[in-house]
Every structure is written in C-alpha cells, then in structure tokens.
Design a protein around this motif. Structure first.
Motif, PDB file in Angstrom:
ATOM      1  N   PRO A   8      33.777  40.709  46.557  1.00 21.73           N
ATOM      2  CA  PRO A   8      32.736  39.873  45.939  1.00 21.73           C
ATOM      3  C   PRO A   8      31.655  39.528  46.966  1.00 21.73           C
ATOM      4  O   PRO A   8      31.913  39.504  48.174  1.00 21.73           O
ATOM      5  CB  PRO A   8      33.478  38.613  45.508  1.00 21.73           C
ATOM      6  CG  PRO A   8      34.916  38.875  45.668  1.00 21.73           C
ATOM      7  CD  PRO A   8      35.089  40.104  46.501  1.00 21.73           C
ATOM      8  N   GLN A   9      30.472  39.251  46.495  1.00 20.97           N
ATOM      9  CA  GLN A   9      29.307  39.007  47.354  1.00 20.97           C
ATOM     10  C   GLN A   9      29.603  38.007  48.474  1.00 20.97           C
ATOM     11  O   GLN A   9      29.242  38.228  49.614  1.00 20.97           O
ATOM     12  CB  GLN A   9      28.124  38.516  46.500  1.00 20.97           C
ATOM     13  CG  GLN A   9      26.828  38.398  47.263  1.00 20.97           C
ATOM     14  CD  GLN A   9      26.308  39.737  47.778  1.00 20.97           C
ATOM     15  OE1 GLN A   9      26.420  40.750  47.097  1.00 20.97           O
ATOM     16  NE2 GLN A   9      25.777  39.749  48.984  1.00 20.97           N
ATOM     17  N   ARG A  11      31.457  39.739  51.482  1.00 25.32           N
ATOM     18  CA  ARG A  11      31.028  41.062  51.949  1.00 25.32           C
ATOM     19  C   ARG A  11      31.077  41.185  53.466  1.00 25.32           C
ATOM     20  O   ARG A  11      31.237  42.266  53.992  1.00 25.32           O
ATOM     21  CB  ARG A  11      29.627  41.403  51.440  1.00 25.32           C
ATOM     22  CG  ARG A  11      29.554  41.572  49.938  1.00 25.32           C
ATOM     23  CD  ARG A  11      29.890  42.982  49.505  1.00 25.32           C
ATOM     24  NE  ARG A  11      30.175  43.067  48.082  1.00 25.32           N
ATOM     25  CZ  ARG A  11      29.285  43.279  47.134  1.00 25.32           C
ATOM     26  NH1 ARG A  11      28.023  43.417  47.457  1.00 25.32           N
ATOM     27  NH2 ARG A  11      29.652  43.343  45.877  1.00 25.32           N
ATOM     28  N   ILE A  47      38.076  41.516  37.941  1.00 25.61           N
ATOM     29  CA  ILE A  47      37.065  42.548  38.145  1.00 25.61           C
ATOM     30  C   ILE A  47      37.585  43.566  39.146  1.00 25.61           C
ATOM     31  O   ILE A  47      38.167  43.204  40.162  1.00 25.61           O
ATOM     32  CB  ILE A  47      35.760  41.911  38.681  1.00 25.61           C
ATOM     33  CG1 ILE A  47      35.233  40.911  37.668  1.00 25.61           C
ATOM     34  CG2 ILE A  47      34.727  42.974  39.034  1.00 25.61           C
ATOM     35  CD1 ILE A  47      34.125  40.015  38.210  1.00 25.61           C
ATOM     36  N   ARG A  48      37.361  44.831  38.864  1.00 24.25           N
ATOM     37  CA  ARG A  48      37.668  45.919  39.797  1.00 24.25           C
ATOM     38  C   ARG A  48      36.353  46.420  40.364  1.00 24.25           C
ATOM     39  O   ARG A  48      35.420  46.683  39.619  1.00 24.25           O
ATOM     40  CB  ARG A  48      38.399  47.063  39.096  1.00 24.25           C
ATOM     41  CG  ARG A  48      39.828  46.729  38.739  1.00 24.25           C
ATOM     42  CD  ARG A  48      40.486  47.903  38.009  1.00 24.25           C
ATOM     43  NE  ARG A  48      41.916  47.673  37.899  1.00 24.25           N
ATOM     44  CZ  ARG A  48      42.811  48.122  38.761  1.00 24.25           C
ATOM     45  NH1 ARG A  48      42.432  48.842  39.796  1.00 24.25           N
ATOM     46  NH2 ARG A  48      44.086  47.867  38.597  1.00 24.25           N
ATOM     47  N   SER A  49      36.293  46.560  41.699  1.00 19.08           N
ATOM     48  CA  SER A  49      35.049  46.977  42.348  1.00 19.08           C
ATOM     49  C   SER A  49      35.358  47.689  43.657  1.00 19.08           C
ATOM     50  O   SER A  49      36.366  47.409  44.302  1.00 19.08           O
ATOM     51  CB  SER A  49      34.183  45.744  42.626  1.00 19.08           C
ATOM     52  OG  SER A  49      33.058  46.085  43.382  1.00 19.08           O
ATOM     53  N   ARG A  50      34.484  48.576  44.067  1.00 18.49           N
ATOM     54  CA  ARG A  50      34.620  49.250  45.366  1.00 18.49           C
ATOM     55  C   ARG A  50      34.333  48.289  46.509  1.00 18.49           C
ATOM     56  O   ARG A  50      34.681  48.557  47.656  1.00 18.49           O
ATOM     57  CB  ARG A  50      33.669  50.438  45.460  1.00 18.49           C
ATOM     58  CG  ARG A  50      33.946  51.507  44.448  1.00 18.49           C
ATOM     59  CD  ARG A  50      34.837  52.559  45.026  1.00 18.49           C
ATOM     60  NE  ARG A  50      35.071  53.583  44.006  1.00 18.49           N
ATOM     61  CZ  ARG A  50      36.198  54.233  43.906  1.00 18.49           C
ATOM     62  NH1 ARG A  50      37.173  54.007  44.737  1.00 18.49           N
ATOM     63  NH2 ARG A  50      36.355  55.139  42.972  1.00 18.49           N
ATOM     64  N   ASN A  51      33.684  47.164  46.203  1.00 18.37           N
ATOM     65  CA  ASN A  51      33.301  46.182  47.225  1.00 18.37           C
ATOM     66  C   ASN A  51      33.949  44.836  46.944  1.00 18.37           C
ATOM     67  O   ASN A  51      34.263  44.515  45.797  1.00 18.37           O
ATOM     68  CB  ASN A  51      31.780  45.995  47.224  1.00 18.37           C
ATOM     69  CG  ASN A  51      31.061  47.289  47.495  1.00 18.37           C
ATOM     70  OD1 ASN A  51      31.342  47.968  48.467  1.00 18.37           O
ATOM     71  ND2 ASN A  51      30.140  47.646  46.619  1.00 18.37           N
ATOM     72  N   GLN A  59      39.953  50.364  45.121  1.00 16.76           N
ATOM     73  CA  GLN A  59      39.188  49.282  44.509  1.00 16.76           C
ATOM     74  C   GLN A  59      39.775  47.926  44.860  1.00 16.76           C
ATOM     75  O   GLN A  59      40.994  47.772  44.950  1.00 16.76           O
ATOM     76  CB  GLN A  59      39.216  49.391  42.985  1.00 16.76           C
ATOM     77  CG  GLN A  59      38.504  50.572  42.418  1.00 16.76           C
ATOM     78  CD  GLN A  59      38.630  50.612  40.904  1.00 16.76           C
ATOM     79  OE1 GLN A  59      39.632  50.206  40.333  1.00 16.76           O
ATOM     80  NE2 GLN A  59      37.593  51.107  40.255  1.00 16.76           N
TER      81      GLN A  59
END
Length: 164
Positions: free
Chosen positions: A78-79, A82, A72-76, A62
């Motif tokens: 931030p927009q 990308r 924030i934890r995310s697989r991606n 992540q």
C-alpha cells in the motif's frame, strides 16, 4: 505412403516434445520466493509481514492487504508502506497454510505477530548492495551457524542504501 506416415509421426512427436519443454520451463519460474524472503524454507505459499500487517503470496508474487473495506491483491505494498525495507523487515513464514485466503486467520496473525514483532533471526535469500541484488553464495538454512568470512547483509553494512 509409409514415408509420409513416418514424417507425420515425427512432426507430431517434435511438436509434442517442444510444447512439453515450454511448459516445464514456465513452471520452474512461477512462484519463486523473492530475494528479500527468508532463506531456508521450501514448499511455502505465504509470508505475513507484521510491520505492514500484510501477506505476501509467493506463487502469484502479490501482496495482500486490507484497504477500503476489502482485501486487495497488488504487486506493490500500500502507498503508505512503499518505502518499507523488505530485506530488513521480519517475515513470518506461514508453513501451515496453503489455501487462497490466508487473511481468514488475520485476527490471530495480527495478535500473535504485532507490528514490530521479531522472531528468530532471519537471513534473506539475497540482499541489496548499491541497489543491485546480490545472492548469497552459501545456502543458509534456519539455525545454521557460519564462520570465517561473513558475507551476509549484517557483515558489511557499507553501501546498503541507508542514509547515515
């Protein structure tokens, strides 16, 4: 009666060994560094990516970044990031932190590893060639020199997905 006890013991042993094997194979795959991670490191939990001011949690696969007033934890990513090239971007290996919140050191990381920061040259664990992951045939460690046929991502720029 003795035969039934032996059969029951055999079944218990079989179930126990199958469960143990399943746990081992699961643990082997969890927390593997990504192909775009820098080669030559082991026993690390996080990278800091200066260009996007984000962390990458290797164990949980992540990204960790600050947005909307919280981490924030995310697989991606931030927009707005990308399209960032993780293979060619610099990754700071945080080999001195093993907790759950690397961002407690964000102020010092941001100051020391500013956007555009480049430290020692890095080789990725793997590289992309025509949108396929290709793993290096040599096991590069930091500081190793290689000679002869240069199969690294820097040796053959053809087909790396960049537009000229």
């Amino acid at each position: 009666m003795k035969t039934l006890k032996l059969i029951a013991a055999g079944i218990i042993l079989l179930v126990t060994s199958t469960t143990t094997q399943a746990q081992v194979s699961l643990n082997v795959n969890v927390g593997a560094p990504p192909a775009w991670g820098p080669a030559g490191y082991s026993n690390i939990d996080y990278y800091f990516i200066p260009d996007v001011q984000s962390y990458y949690d290797i164990r949980n696969s992540q990204f960790i970044y600050y947005g909307n007033g919280k981490w924030i934890r995310s697989r991606n990513l931030p927009q707005q990031y990308r399209g960032y090239d993780l293979y060619n971007g610099y990754k700071v290996v945080l080999n001195d932190y093993h907790g759950r919140t690397p961002y407690v050191h964000y102020k010092s990381h941001k100051a020391k590893y500013y956007k555009g920061y480049k430290g020692k040259p890095q080789k990725s664990i793997g590289y992309k060639n025509n949108n396929k992951k290709v793993v290096y045939k040599n096991n590069y460690n930091s500081g190793n020199k290689h000679s002869g046929n240069n199969n690294s991502k820097h040796g053959n720029e053809k087909g790396n997905g960049k537009k000229h």
